[in-house]
Scaffold this motif. Structure first.
Motif, PDB file in Angstrom:
ATOM      1  N   HIS A 145      -8.814   9.997   4.828  1.00  0.00           N
ATOM      2  CA  HIS A 145      -8.110   8.731   5.158  1.00  0.00           C
ATOM      3  C   HIS A 145      -8.432   8.558   6.540  1.00  0.00           C
ATOM      4  O   HIS A 145      -7.621   8.889   7.459  1.00  0.00           O
ATOM      5  CB  HIS A 145      -6.610   9.199   5.052  1.00  0.00           C
TER       6      HIS A 145
ATOM      7  N   HIS B 152      -9.572   5.008   9.515  1.00  0.00           N
ATOM      8  CA  HIS B 152      -9.660   3.636   9.677  1.00  0.00           C
ATOM      9  C   HIS B 152     -10.740   3.533  11.083  1.00  0.00           C
ATOM     10  O   HIS B 152     -10.258   3.567  12.003  1.00  0.00           O
ATOM     11  CB  HIS B 152      -8.448   2.820   9.993  1.00  0.00           C
TER      12      HIS B 152
ATOM     13  N   VAL C   6     -10.137   3.980   4.620  1.00  0.00           N
ATOM     14  CA  VAL C   6      -9.340   3.342   3.689  1.00  0.00           C
ATOM     15  C   VAL C   6      -8.842   1.931   3.962  1.00  0.00           C
ATOM     16  O   VAL C   6      -7.778   1.440   3.569  1.00  0.00           O
ATOM     17  CB  VAL C   6      -8.066   4.002   3.186  1.00  0.00           C
TER      18      VAL C   6
ATOM     19  N   HIS D 117      -0.297   8.941   1.909  1.00  0.00           N
ATOM     20  CA  HIS D 117       1.249   9.215   2.740  1.00  0.00           C
ATOM     21  C   HIS D 117       1.998   9.903   1.748  1.00  0.00           C
ATOM     22  O   HIS D 117       2.327  10.943   1.708  1.00  0.00           O
ATOM     23  CB  HIS D 117       1.584   7.687   3.084  1.00  0.00           C
TER      24      HIS D 117
ATOM     25  N   ASP E 103      -5.859   9.271   9.786  1.00  0.00           N
ATOM     26  CA  ASP E 103      -5.260   7.934   9.847  1.00  0.00           C
ATOM     27  C   ASP E 103      -4.706   7.587  11.067  1.00  0.00           C
ATOM     28  O   ASP E 103      -3.583   7.045  11.336  1.00  0.00           O
ATOM     29  CB  ASP E 103      -3.856   8.049   8.770  1.00  0.00           C
TER      30      ASP E 103
END
Ligand SMILES: [Zn+2]
Length: 429
Positions: free
Chosen positions: A66, A68, A111, A242, A315
């Protein structure tokens, strides 16, 4: 050029499956794949380059389930300075990817990205134009029409009703997505969103999952509040992102464990907002992040007890620090071995790549890292580039202190401020 045959000898081997570490293992690599794993060593095979790993640990390359990659802040120009051109973002993305690889992250599942920059970077990595981990991309995140759609302009594809959802999914296939990401609830990082109710309906999620699975794609679901999380689990999404409130729903954790689906707890993102970067966030969101961090910890504990598969998802920024999530999983109650399994084999499962990467097993792609020291004794070694001794990507050594010169420590990361004045090279008037 074919990859060199390698033979790693006398290694402490953590194979990613959770099996106890072996102390004097040999692992051979041929044609980009792991050719053999020998618990008690093996004679050096003809034509292979032997690398003696005494005192070092060999393990699978890290997989971040996960990230970005493109969601970093662009540097701001000071007043009077030349504005930073938007195209510079591509170079900063490349810098982040190079950093990830240097830190032993050999696969990432992105993601959510703004525009198509990440897809372009994925292509550049595949072409060998820039070094970086293997990238799985989702294209746009599919979401109901929502405040987040405006807040994260360029990252979402808003759609309402099953018909539009199906079209939105197909658009991501068209764009070149590797998997589908949906928002089942609002996002904590957007002040106008309430993540308690489900943000999309059962029939909408069902359509997304049906269309994606029919075409052979997996589905990741952003889940904060329990309503949306429950819908996602009931309608068959593959990974729960999450999922921090799941500790309140033991039956849903049971269902995740039974169906062997993966939860990606992303502890770091709650730390990110509540501590590291608190001064930059709306006060209400910082307060919320404190509560969510507590929830997320409880969920990790409960999920571990229930036997839910847990993956590593950083994340957060900066790119390259994913192992911080692994350290935080340890702080939340996982053993170092369990955290390493989360950051390798289970994250590979989350990516749908379990047959290819994530464990040191004969036949798998040789994405490997060598750590100077023992990460089971000190998982924080994985955060220290001086201890990332070698990174092997598909059988090729690509990064690590072993490949750097003796003077690597002297190398400056950034040339600024350049002592030569910006106007120095101008011709005299
Ligand atoms: Zn995220």
């Amino acid at each position: 050029m074919t990859a060199q045959s390698l033979q790693f000898s006398s290694a402490r081997l953590i194979d990613g499956t959770g099996a106890p570490a072996l102390e004097h293992a040999t692992v051979t690599v041929e044609g980009g794949r792991i050719a053999g794993v020998y618990p008690d060593g093996a004679p050096v095979s003809a034509g292979a380059l032997e690398v003696d790993l005494r005192g070092k640990t060999l393990m699978p390359g890290l997989v971040d389930a996960h990230v970005h990659v493109t969601a970093f802040d662009m540097p701001a120009a000071l007043k009077g300075q030349q504005a930073i051109a938007p195209e510079v973002r591509h170079h900063l993305i490349a810098q982040g990817l190079r950093r990830m690889l240097r830190m032993g992250i050999t696969t990432v599942r992105d993601v959510g990205a703004f525009g198509d920059h990440l897809l372009h970077a994925r292509q550049a990595v595949r072409l060998g134009a820039i070094p970086g981990p293997r990238i799985l991309a989702c294209g746009r995140i599919i979401s109901a029409t929502s405040p987040g759609g405006r807040h994260f302009d360029g990252m979402y594809r808003e759609a309402d009703g099953p018909h539009e959802m199906r079209k939105a999914v197909r658009e991501q296939f068209r764009r070149g997505a590797d998997f589908i990401k949906i928002m089942t609830t609002g996002a904590r990082s957007c002040e106008l969103e309430n993540s308690s109710p489900a943000q999309i309906t059962g029939p909408e999620i069902a359509t997304v999952v049906e269309e994606a699975h029919r075409m052979g794609y997996r589905v990741a679901a952003h889940c904060e509040g329990l309503d949306g999380t429950q819908l996602a689990i009931e309608e068959g999404v593959d990974t729960i992102e999450h999922g921090l409130e799941l500790h309140r729903a033991p039956d849903l954790l049971e269902e995740l464990a039974r169906s062997e689906r993966v939860l990606v707890p992303t502890l770091s993102c709650f730390f990110h907002i509540s501590e590291n970067r608190a001064s930059r966030w709306a006060p209400g969101l910082v307060e919320l992040a404190h509560r969510q961090l507590e929830d997320a910890h409880r969920t990790v504990e409960a999920a571990r007890r229930t036997g839910v598969r847990l993956a590593m998802g950083f994340d957060s920024q900066p790119n390259g620090q994913s192992a911080l999530e692994l350290v935080r999983l340890c702080q939340a109650g996982l053993t170092p071995m369990e955290a390493i399994v989360a950051g390798t084999a289970t994250s590979a499962i989350a990516c749908g790549l379990a047959d290819h990467v994530g464990t040191v097993t004969s036949g798998r792609t040789a994405d490997l890292i060598v750590i100077d020291g023992d990460p089971l004794a000190d998982p924080e070694l994985l955060l220290d580039e001086r201890h990332i001794w070698l990174v092997v990507q598909a059988g090729r050594p690509v990064a690590g202190t072993a490949l750097e010169t003796e003077l690597a420590g002297l190398r400056g990361e950034r040339p600024e401020p350049d002592p030569v004045p910006a106007l120095a090279g101008r011709p005299l008037a």
